[in-house]
Design a protein around this motif. Structure first.
Motif, short mmCIF file in Angstrom:
data_model
loop_
_atom_site.label_atom_id
_atom_site.label_comp_id
_atom_site.label_asym_id
_atom_site.label_seq_id
_atom_site.Cartn_x
_atom_site.Cartn_y
_atom_site.Cartn_z
N ALA A 223 45.94 42.76 7.13
CA ALA A 223 45.72 44.15 7.52
C ALA A 223 46.30 44.39 8.92
O ALA A 223 47.00 45.37 9.17
CB ALA A 223 44.23 44.48 7.50
N GLY A 224 45.98 43.44 9.84
CA GLY A 224 46.46 43.56 11.21
C GLY A 224 47.97 43.58 11.27
O GLY A 224 48.58 44.46 11.88
N CYS B 143 50.06 44.34 9.03
CA CYS B 143 50.66 45.52 8.42
C CYS B 143 50.66 46.68 9.40
O CYS B 143 51.64 47.41 9.51
CB CYS B 143 49.86 45.93 7.19
SG CYS B 143 50.03 44.72 5.88
N SER B 144 49.54 46.87 10.08
CA SER B 144 49.46 48.06 10.92
C SER B 144 50.11 47.85 12.28
O SER B 144 50.67 48.79 12.83
CB SER B 144 48.00 48.50 11.06
OG SER B 144 47.17 47.38 11.16
N VAL B 145 50.03 46.64 12.82
CA VAL B 145 50.63 46.42 14.14
C VAL B 145 52.06 45.92 13.95
O VAL B 145 52.34 44.73 13.97
CB VAL B 145 49.81 45.42 14.98
CG1 VAL B 145 50.36 45.35 16.39
CG2 VAL B 145 48.35 45.82 15.02
N ASP B 146 52.97 46.86 13.76
CA ASP B 146 54.37 46.49 13.55
C ASP B 146 55.17 46.81 14.81
O ASP B 146 56.32 47.22 14.75
CB ASP B 146 54.94 47.21 12.33
CG ASP B 146 54.74 48.71 12.43
OD1 ASP B 146 54.14 49.16 13.44
OD2 ASP B 146 55.17 49.43 11.52
N TRP C 184 49.19 39.11 16.16
CA TRP C 184 50.06 40.25 16.49
C TRP C 184 50.14 40.52 17.99
O TRP C 184 50.71 41.53 18.40
CB TRP C 184 49.65 41.50 15.71
CG TRP C 184 48.17 41.78 15.70
CD1 TRP C 184 47.27 41.39 14.76
CD2 TRP C 184 47.42 42.52 16.68
NE1 TRP C 184 46.00 41.83 15.08
CE2 TRP C 184 46.08 42.53 16.25
CE3 TRP C 184 47.75 43.17 17.86
CZ2 TRP C 184 45.07 43.17 16.97
CZ3 TRP C 184 46.75 43.81 18.58
CH2 TRP C 184 45.42 43.79 18.13
N LEU D 247 42.18 45.48 17.59
CA LEU D 247 43.04 46.26 16.68
C LEU D 247 42.75 47.76 16.82
O LEU D 247 43.66 48.58 16.93
CB LEU D 247 42.81 45.78 15.24
CG LEU D 247 43.67 46.44 14.16
CD1 LEU D 247 45.15 46.20 14.42
CD2 LEU D 247 43.28 45.91 12.78
N LYS D 248 41.44 48.08 16.86
CA LYS D 248 41.05 49.49 17.02
C LYS D 248 41.62 50.08 18.30
O LYS D 248 42.16 51.20 18.32
CB LYS D 248 39.52 49.62 17.06
CG LYS D 248 38.86 49.60 15.72
CD LYS D 248 37.37 49.93 15.90
CE LYS D 248 36.58 49.45 14.69
NZ LYS D 248 35.14 49.41 14.96
N MET E 148 45.54 50.41 18.08
CA MET E 148 46.02 51.50 17.24
C MET E 148 45.74 52.86 17.89
O MET E 148 46.56 53.77 17.85
CB MET E 148 45.40 51.44 15.84
CG MET E 148 45.75 50.18 15.05
SD MET E 148 47.51 49.77 15.06
CE MET E 148 48.17 51.05 13.99
N LYS F 166 48.20 53.40 20.69
CA LYS F 166 49.52 53.77 20.15
C LYS F 166 49.54 55.25 19.79
O LYS F 166 50.50 55.97 20.08
CB LYS F 166 49.81 52.91 18.93
CG LYS F 166 50.98 53.36 18.08
CD LYS F 166 52.17 52.46 18.26
CE LYS F 166 53.38 52.91 17.44
NZ LYS F 166 53.08 53.12 16.03
N GLU F 167 48.45 55.73 19.19
CA GLU F 167 48.42 57.13 18.74
C GLU F 167 48.17 58.12 19.87
O GLU F 167 48.78 59.19 19.92
CB GLU F 167 47.32 57.32 17.70
CG GLU F 167 47.79 56.97 16.29
CD GLU F 167 46.62 56.63 15.36
OE1 GLU F 167 45.57 57.29 15.47
OE2 GLU F 167 46.78 55.69 14.55
#
Lengths: 432, 432
Positions: free
Chosen positions: B22-23, B25-28, B73, B152-153, B156, B159-160
């Motif tokens: 999951a990590g 995938c989202s942290v690219d 990541w 991770l939270k 993300m 980033k947003e």
């Protein structure tokens, strides 16, 4: 430093005496304490409310009560508990011989509970009047390490100003959030403080504040100092407290509290030699080695006469024997400690150090005859009374390096046994 | 609950794999961490700055670095230290085999230090450009238990939104004081939060905020989120973090951190039987008793082939022997652990359980021949490599009650030895 000066009545006697005289001189009015202990302890992540969580065989709240019992100018202690904890609380008071403690039912919120406690100081359950104290200290059951010095400061300031409270610097920056969960602004850290416990009030101030305050205050309010200001116009004096005031909130805080108590119990030990020259030589060597490991060691020949005062002073005893038959000395020390009810509040450690002077090399790696079984039996009995008995055997050697290494190992193991206080390892005869 | 899911890479493998996928995938995008570690640690009451204080043979900062190394990541870690701690820091990195760690000199204040760390991610010391990360996480060296989920939270959200930070509910009421030290007013607790670490930023946001901010911000500012708002107009997203984010501030916090790590290391053990029927029977009985003491126990016959995976999974091994000659099995397990460099980050425990099936009653209370000396020697060598070896002897009995009691004692002592991890007691042969 966040180590309490003493969670027991066992150190720095002279300094305390001075303090007591100072305390007694200035506190010439009645003082009582209210300990709200109705919390559910959700944040610890434990099923038991945190004030009832146990370490070293005793619930946290008993440590806090003991802290106040040690203060000679505090007359009475009111503990406010939820109805479902009443039996448990009475059992704790009985088990640990707490005196002058009144247990009162809590209300549905923290403020209602505190008011119940405050009211109980001037009215009996049947409505009869009691002689109310001049000053009431409000503290948390989950802050066991408050010191007498600081209680005195709060009490005197409360008497003079009507109200006083402990504050601490903020550890984190405080920020205001928007409704959507974004940063709105951060507060200027130097302008604000964390409000902690204890707080002190002139009895009539806190009583009237509660009588005048609204249902909403009872329901949602968090700060007694604020009620005193709003309803009695009393501006509380704020006093910076030491880090020991911290509140046991999470499971990790229980581990921290346990380590503080263990450290305090492990500061010193009393080596009893029985008087023989060989035992005394070993005791003196142990004294040097253990001092280097930060433990203060007294060497005495026995525990009778004037030496008996060690029984009420020390938490740790090392009994040195040069004949295995002297194991019976351990039994005597144990009985003396049991008679003095010495292990009521804290576990006491006895380490039997057996100095084997036998020339017989074949026994070099064996403990002697029936002693291990006898030790296990004694240790099992002692543990029931909160006394932890361990054994260490060492062999006498004429060779200085070997001997030094053995003594060093006895010192290290003794310090480890005293610091760990592991109930599972009692009765073992270790080899140095 | 304030226990970390795992401070090592040793539990719940499948669950972690899912999370990693999951990590990943989202942290690219590239993510780096800056760990300011220049504090002097005045508040711990210790001479050593708290990030360099050691428990279980390892400095606090190494635990924190390890936490970030475990996150696949995160590309690089910048540690910012005071000049006088540079050698110490390099030594720690070398000793504990930390990878992808860049050490940078601190500035005279926290903000200057953080900026030095941030800048080092895009410029080499000689001014050459480096490929800057998309998001930089800023964390404290003294908060070792942050979890990957939460990182991770934050990442993300950063980033947003450009910036994100951890918050926690206030533990105490915050009050404003008058200049004379009296209560001015108390803040409405529900409106405010404590700002904690980690915080995350789009690299350019935090870089520009620092480039644009004033000397006074560098000197007195406390809050990176505030600089991002003031100088880049970025409203940070605030995310409530778990209590594990807490900051090691006082000496008691070090004890709490140690207890958290010890608890995590003591959740399970692997019993190695050697395959004999008697040893297997004992192992199964131990499994039941230790489960009742909240320890998960695996029983395997050896550590070879597929079973060797236990070597990289477990922190605790119990080697059961029915002949004292099988003591050599302990040596083999020790060598396997040493070869796998298993005790680099945490001390590993090996307990040798010797089941004495001899009919000879005279040996009932004695350990056998030369084993104690051999054990002490082995344990002394093992300790140099951070492996703690203890021994427990028990006697086989046909009598069910006696046998049950012995097994129970082995279980209790094993749990205690594993939880305490006392270096002073290694090499001892205890009696059950």
């Amino acid at each position: 430093m966040d180590r309490p000066v003493e969670p027991g009545h066992f150190s720095a006697c002279e300094a305390r005496l001075d303090k007591h005289i100072a305390g007694l001189c200035s506190v010439d009015f009645p003082v009582a304490v209210v300990l709200p202990a109705g919390g559910s302890g959700e944040r610890t992540g434990l099923l038991t409310p945190k004030q009832f969580c146990t370490f070293l065989n005793r619930p946290l709240i008993s440590y806090t009560i003991q802290t106040f019992e040690r203060v000679p100018w505090i007359q009475s202690i009111v503990v406010v508990v939820a109805k479902e904890s009443l039996d448990l609380m009475m059992d704790i008071i009985h088990r640990f011989h707490h005196r002058n403690v009144l247990v009162v039912h809590g209300g549905s919120t923290r403020h209602r509970s505190i008011f119940n406690g405050v009211r109980a100081l001037s009215e009996g359950e049947d409505g009869t009047a009691r002689i109310k104290p001049k000053v009431v200290i409000i503290h948390d059951a989950v802050r066991p390490f408050v010191e007498e010095d600081f209680l005195l400061k709060i009490t005197m300031a409360a008497k003079e100003q009507g109200a006083a409270g402990a504050i601490r610097p903020l550890v984190s920056t405080v920020i205001a959030t928007t409704l959507e969960g974004y940063l709105d602004h951060s507060l200027e850290r130097t302008m604000y403080r964390a409000s902690e416990m204890p707080q002190g009030f002139i009895y009539d101030v806190i009583y009237q504040a509660y009588q005048r305050c609204s249902e909403s205050d009872f329901e949602f309010g968090t700060e007694c100092l604020h009620l005193a200001l709003q309803y009695c116009g009393t501006n509380a004096k704020l006093i910076e407290g030491p880090p020991t005031l911290w509140k046991v909130t999470y499971k990790r805080d229980l581990a921290a509290a346990e380590s503080i108590v263990k450290e305090t119990l492990s500061q010193s030990a009393c080596v009893v030699t029985g008087g023989s020259a060989q035992a005394t030589e070993l005791a003196n060597a142990l004294q040097r080695s253990m001092s280097a490991l930060d433990m203060e060691v007294d060497v005495i020949s026995d525990l009778i006469g004037d030496n008996a005062k060690s029984l009420s002073k020390e938490w740790n005893f090392i009994q040195v024997s040069v004949h295995s038959s002297c194991f019976s000395e351990v039994g005597k020390t144990l009985s003396a400690l049991e008679e003095a009810d010495r292990a009521l509040l804290h576990p006491v450690v006895i380490i039997w150090v057996y100095l084997n002077v036998s020339e017989d090399d074949s026994s070099a790696n064996k403990p002697m005859g029936g002693e291990p079984a006898a030790m296990m039996e004694l240790a099992t009995r002692a543990k029931l009374g909160n006394i932890l008995v361990y054994g260490i055997q060492l062999h006498h050697s004429e060779e200085a390096t070997l001997w030094g290494r053995s003594v060093e190992r006895v010192a290290q193991m003794s310090c480890a046994l005293i610091r760990d206080r592991s109930p599972a390892l009692t009765g073992q005869l270790l080899q140095a």
